[in-house]
Design an enzyme around this catalytic site. Structure first.
Site, mmCIF file in Angstrom:
data_model
loop_
_atom_site.group_PDB
_atom_site.id
_atom_site.type_symbol
_atom_site.label_atom_id
_atom_site.label_comp_id
_atom_site.label_asym_id
_atom_site.label_seq_id
_atom_site.Cartn_x
_atom_site.Cartn_y
_atom_site.Cartn_z
ATOM 1 N N HIS A 221 0.472 0.595 14.505
ATOM 2 C CA HIS A 221 -0.107 2.235 14.574
ATOM 3 C C HIS A 221 -0.146 3.044 15.705
ATOM 4 C CE1 HIS A 221 -2.336 0.811 10.540
ATOM 5 N NE2 HIS A 221 -0.877 0.862 10.354
ATOM 6 N N TYR B 267 12.067 4.539 12.064
ATOM 7 C CA TYR B 267 11.021 5.486 11.874
ATOM 8 C C TYR B 267 11.403 6.800 12.679
ATOM 9 C CZ TYR B 267 8.805 1.163 10.520
ATOM 10 O OH TYR B 267 8.662 -0.160 9.902
ATOM 11 N N LYS C 29 -5.947 2.307 7.579
ATOM 12 C CA LYS C 29 -6.741 1.531 8.251
ATOM 13 C C LYS C 29 -6.195 0.010 8.479
ATOM 14 C CE LYS C 29 -7.468 -1.273 4.558
ATOM 15 N NZ LYS C 29 -6.991 -2.818 4.698
ATOM 16 N N ASP D 216 -9.104 -6.065 8.106
ATOM 17 C CA ASP D 216 -8.263 -5.766 6.976
ATOM 18 C C ASP D 216 -9.463 -5.188 5.757
ATOM 19 O OD1 ASP D 216 -6.112 -6.131 5.065
ATOM 20 O OD2 ASP D 216 -6.808 -7.650 4.241
ATOM 21 N N ARG E 102 11.911 -0.803 8.438
ATOM 22 C CA ARG E 102 12.674 -1.320 9.582
ATOM 23 C C ARG E 102 14.039 -1.750 9.207
ATOM 24 N NH1 ARG E 102 8.516 -6.162 10.639
ATOM 25 N NH2 ARG E 102 8.631 -6.110 8.400
ATOM 26 N N ILE F 219 0.982 -1.187 -0.026
ATOM 27 C CA ILE F 219 0.044 -0.032 0.010
ATOM 28 C C ILE F 219 0.917 1.237 0.027
ATOM 29 C CG2 ILE F 219 -0.253 0.121 2.390
ATOM 30 C CD1 ILE F 219 -2.922 0.896 -0.220
ATOM 31 N N ALA F 220 2.067 1.200 0.699
ATOM 32 C CA ALA F 220 3.101 2.383 0.573
ATOM 33 C C ALA F 220 3.583 2.618 -0.694
ATOM 34 C CB ALA F 220 4.037 2.189 1.593
#
Length: 403
Positions: free
Chosen positions: A80, A59, A98, A179, A38, A16-17
């Site tokens: 998250h 991060y 999400k 999901d 990571r 999705i990134a």
């Protein structure tokens, strides 16, 4: 005069990134300046593919950069909360994938941190920003089909259980509900109503009956009903839910011209990984219906049917909303992972507009609605018997037992 581009950073380098980065590159008022993963090698590979100038192996390094205005959080579900708080401490605006959180209690903690940090924050329910969805919303909220009486929404595709994948691992908060079940539940919430987060969480039990009468329409511009009952059934595998069906009952506020059941509405939601569902969302009113055609979670076609008087007699209008063009670097069939992900640009544009206007949340996807949809999902998981370690010290949750 064009707006100064907002500078984005991305936490995570998954699929999705990838698609979000591709969408950002189509927006002249967005500049993707940094990515973190990571491992530094993963971040560097992502940066090379998406023409990102800087890559970080932690991060914390990314959020400490002074020239990052907003962070898109695309990490695994259980991370998250940590990453939203990390962005808050650094004073960064936030778009979080999400599910925003694992449960409503966690989401409430996160929203408190967001409020203290005075930054913009939104859950990335991208569906609501597609022009087809917004046209459906305009038609429904204009009263053209009358008061909404039922919503039917589903999302499902074949995904065989595999214990090596995070989606099927309880420790990673896997399962179809978090999901993809969030999509049809968000459709139900949008077109019928949600319980504002100021009220107590929905109680436990197979059936919920309450007289909640929230008045949050002024915040969203939507006339809303109160969610008063949730009943769920489904099946599990490897300790997570893989398919589910949910019935929800809503009650409209105030007096009705038709007392009793006519002042209520229902939604039927289905989701799962056991087969290909139609993936449509249909909103049925007293004098018509509106359908978001498949794929309803990223729609490009809306069907509007208004009653002409007789049973089954409708005047039908179908409208198509083509997707925005891809960036020239992403023309191959394997360059994007998800259907219609070019439409992630709609969500990103809306977020940037909110930030430029000084808003701290979106009225299209407000934070208290995020919390109350998670309240509903908590109730569904209780009824299915799905428990995560993040649910402690909640009571009434048992390991998944439905087979």
């Amino acid at each position: 005069m064009s707006a100064e581009p907002l500078r984005w950073g991305i936490l995570g380098t998954g699929r999705i990134a990838n698609d979000f980065a591709a969408a950002l590159r189509t927006l002249p008022d967005a500049n993707l300046v940094a990515v973190a993963a990571r491992t530094l090698s993963s971040a560097k590979n992502f940066a090379e593919k998406h023409a990102v100038s800087r890559a970080y192996g932690t991060y914390e390094e990314l959020v400490s950069q002074h020239d990052v205005d907003i962070v898109y959080i695309a990490t695994f579900h259980p991370m998250h909360e940590e990453h939203v708080k990390l962005c808050c401490r650094a004073g960064k605006h936030i778009l979080c994938e999400k599910p925003f959180a694992i449960n409503a209690a966690q989401a409430r903690r996160m929203v408190r941190e967001v409020s203290k940090a005075n930054v913009f924050c939104m859950e990335a329910i991208w569906t609501r920003f597609f022009p087809a969805f917004q046209e459906a919303a305009d038609v429904v909220h204009s009263g053209k089909i009358g008061q909404v009486k039922s919503v039917f929404a589903d999302f499902g595709f074949p995904y065989p259980p595999d214990a090596t994948k995070a989606h099927f691992q309880p420790k990673m908060c896997g399962g179809a509900l978090l999901d993809i079940g969030c999509y049809p539940l968000n459709a139900s919430s949008f077109f019928l109503g949600y319980q504002p987060s100021a009220t107590p969480p929905l109680p436990q039990g197979a059936a919920l009956e309450a007289s909640l009468e929230p008045d949050n329409s002024s915040k969203t511009g939507r006339p809303l009903a109160s969610l008063v009952a949730v009943k769920a059934t489904g099946s599990c595998d490897l300790g997570v839910d893989v398919v589910g069906s949910v019935a929800l009952k809503y009650r409209y506020r105030g007096n009705s011209a038709h007392p009793g059941v006519c002042n209520e509405a229902v939604a039927t939601v289905a989701y799962g990984w056991t087969g290909a569902m139609p993936e449509r969302t249909t909103i049925v009113g007293e004098s018509g219906r509106v359908t978001l055609e498949s794929p309803a979670h990223c729609p490009t076609r809306v069907r509007i049917e208004t009653s002409t008087g007789g049973r089954g007699a409708f005047e039908e209008v179908v409208k198509d909303h083509p997707l925005p063009a891809r960036h020239s670097d992403y023309t191959g069939k394997d360059d994007l992972f998800f259907p219609n992900s070019e439409g992630l640009a709609y969500e990103a544009s809306a977020v940037m507009q909110c930030i430029r206007e000084g808003a701290k949340e979106s009225t299209t996807m407000p934070l208290d609605e995020t919390i109350t949809v998670l309240d509903t999902m908590d109730q569904i998981r209780r009824q299915l018997g799905v428990r995560y370690s993040e649910d402690r010290p909640k009571v009434g949750l048992l390991p998944c037992t439905i087979q």
